[in-house]
Design an enzyme around this catalytic site. Structure first.
Site, PDB file in Angstrom:
ATOM      1  N   ASP A 178      29.343  35.774  41.647  1.00 55.73           N
ATOM      2  CA  ASP A 178      30.403  36.448  40.893  1.00 55.73           C
ATOM      3  C   ASP A 178      30.543  35.685  39.582  1.00 55.73           C
ATOM      4  OD1 ASP A 178      32.371  38.275  40.253  1.00 55.73           O
ATOM      5  OD2 ASP A 178      33.735  37.730  41.884  1.00 55.73           O
ATOM      6  N   GLU A 217      33.868  35.085  37.672  1.00 49.75           N
ATOM      7  CA  GLU A 217      35.129  34.440  37.287  1.00 49.75           C
ATOM      8  C   GLU A 217      35.130  32.947  37.596  1.00 49.75           C
ATOM      9  OE1 GLU A 217      34.754  37.292  38.840  1.00 49.75           O
ATOM     10  OE2 GLU A 217      36.029  38.818  37.941  1.00 49.75           O
ATOM     11  N   HIS A 245      29.357  40.835  40.174  1.00 54.28           N
ATOM     12  CA  HIS A 245      30.470  41.018  39.241  1.00 54.28           C
ATOM     13  C   HIS A 245      30.408  42.413  38.617  1.00 54.28           C
ATOM     14  CE1 HIS A 245      33.567  40.092  36.333  1.00 54.28           C
ATOM     15  NE2 HIS A 245      32.756  40.392  35.339  1.00 54.28           N
ATOM     16  N   HIS A 248      36.050  33.328  42.955  1.00 59.23           N
ATOM     17  CA  HIS A 248      37.446  33.121  42.534  1.00 59.23           C
ATOM     18  C   HIS A 248      38.362  33.305  43.735  1.00 59.23           C
ATOM     19  CE1 HIS A 248      37.942  37.454  42.836  1.00 59.23           C
ATOM     20  NE2 HIS A 248      36.759  37.540  42.254  1.00 59.23           N
ATOM     21  N   HIS A 297      42.171  37.418  41.921  1.00 62.29           N
ATOM     22  CA  HIS A 297      42.365  38.843  42.221  1.00 62.29           C
ATOM     23  C   HIS A 297      41.557  39.147  43.479  1.00 62.29           C
ATOM     24  CE1 HIS A 297      38.497  38.965  40.111  1.00 62.29           C
ATOM     25  NE2 HIS A 297      38.261  40.110  40.731  1.00 62.29           N
ATOM     26  N   GLU A 335      38.249  38.115  48.323  1.00 59.77           N
ATOM     27  CA  GLU A 335      36.825  38.468  48.319  1.00 59.77           C
ATOM     28  C   GLU A 335      36.010  37.464  49.129  1.00 59.77           C
ATOM     29  OE1 GLU A 335      35.474  39.356  44.292  1.00 59.77           O
ATOM     30  OE2 GLU A 335      37.381  40.338  43.886  1.00 59.77           O
TER      31      GLU A 335
HETATM   32 ZN   LIG Z   1      33.944  39.285  39.333  1.00 59.34          ZN
END
Ligand SMILES: [Zn+2]
Length: 267
Positions: free
Chosen positions: A8, A10, A60, A103, A115, A133
């Site tokens: 990902d 972030e 992502h 993240h 998030h 996630e």
């Molecule tokens: Zn992401």
């Protein structure tokens, strides 16, 4: 030993703002390169540790961030979206999984760009265990018998993974002091640490995350009209003004249901 690197953005070194991870923003080009190199460090470490195959999945947004022309061989790249298993596509054929650039879940304090899937999701629970996630993807991995053995990201993401999975290999690349503010560690040092940790992650004793079935998914959204739309998902039911529930007998079905709910909720 087959490795899936689920990446990902972030939680990549230096990322502290949505502009950094937003295609079209002039700063995005820098950070997709940093993402690619952090994944390369993990590839190199996996090979150091004896990996027989390495697959990278770009998780992502639309999965079109990693620069394939700069990705180290012999890794293959799952790019584009939607893939059947989304952020962990390829885990069907993996023994170990590395989460790179991850993240923390929605509403975590001092966590860069925390998030869960979209900004409309306020919370997710699997059988009453709150997950983001990291947890959703780790549960899918576990359902295939694959072990998540490495996490990299900010301090909060690493802590979330260790709380859920136990003491896996980890690299903290930045320490947040807000949602969009962090002390960032040197990029070169982060890459060296990721390579080192990836090699260790090939041999470290870790267990797959197994979640009991039937599996009850609860998702808290932001507004009641989002629940109205998400209720189009067969088998779902409202359990409170902005909470929807769905129960399934296997993790992959629950993962599909969650993505359907997030999609139907819209913005
Ligand atoms: Zn992401």
């Amino acid at each position: 030993m087959r490795v899936l690197i689920a990446a990902d953005m972030e939680g990549i070194s230096g990322v502290v703002h949505w502009d950094h991870v937003q295609p079209g923003h002039f700063e995005y080009a820098r950070f997709r390169e940093l993402m690619t190199e952090e994944v390369n460090a993990a590839i190199d470490g996996a090979l150091d540790g004896g990996a027989t195959s390495v697959v990278v999945t770009d998780g992502h947004r639309d999965g079109r961030n990693i620069l394939v022309e700069k990705l180290h061989a012999p890794a293959r790249l799952n790019s584009g979206s939607p893939a059947p298993l989304s952020m962990v596509e390829g885990v069907q054929n993996a023994d170990r999984v590395f989460f790179i650039g991850y993240h923390a879940r929605a509403n975590t304090p001092d966590a860069i760009l925390c998030h869960t899937w979209t900004d409309q999701v306020r919370g997710v629970w699997l059988n009453d265990r709150e997950v983001g996630e990291i947890g959703l993807n780790a549960a899918v991995c576990g359902s295939f018998g694959a072990r998540v053995a490495l996490i990299t990201g900010d301090r909060a993401a690493v802590q979330e993974a260790i709380d859920l999975l136990g003491p896996i290999e980890s690299v903290v690349v930045k320490s947040a002091n807000g949602r969009m503010s962090a002390e960032c560690l040197p990029v070169e040092e982060n890459r060296a640490a990721i390579r080192h940790a990836a090699a260790h992650a090939m041999v470290r004793q870790v267990s797959p995350l197994i979640i009991g079935t039937p599996l009850r998914l609860r998702v808290e959204l932001t507004r009641p009209d989002q629940i109205d739309r998400a209720l189009r998902l067969p088998g779902s039911k409202r359990s409170g003004g902005v909470v929807i529930e769905w129960t399934g007998n296997d993790v992959v079905s629950v993962y599909y249901a969650f993505r359907a709910i997030a999609g139907l909720a819209g913005s």
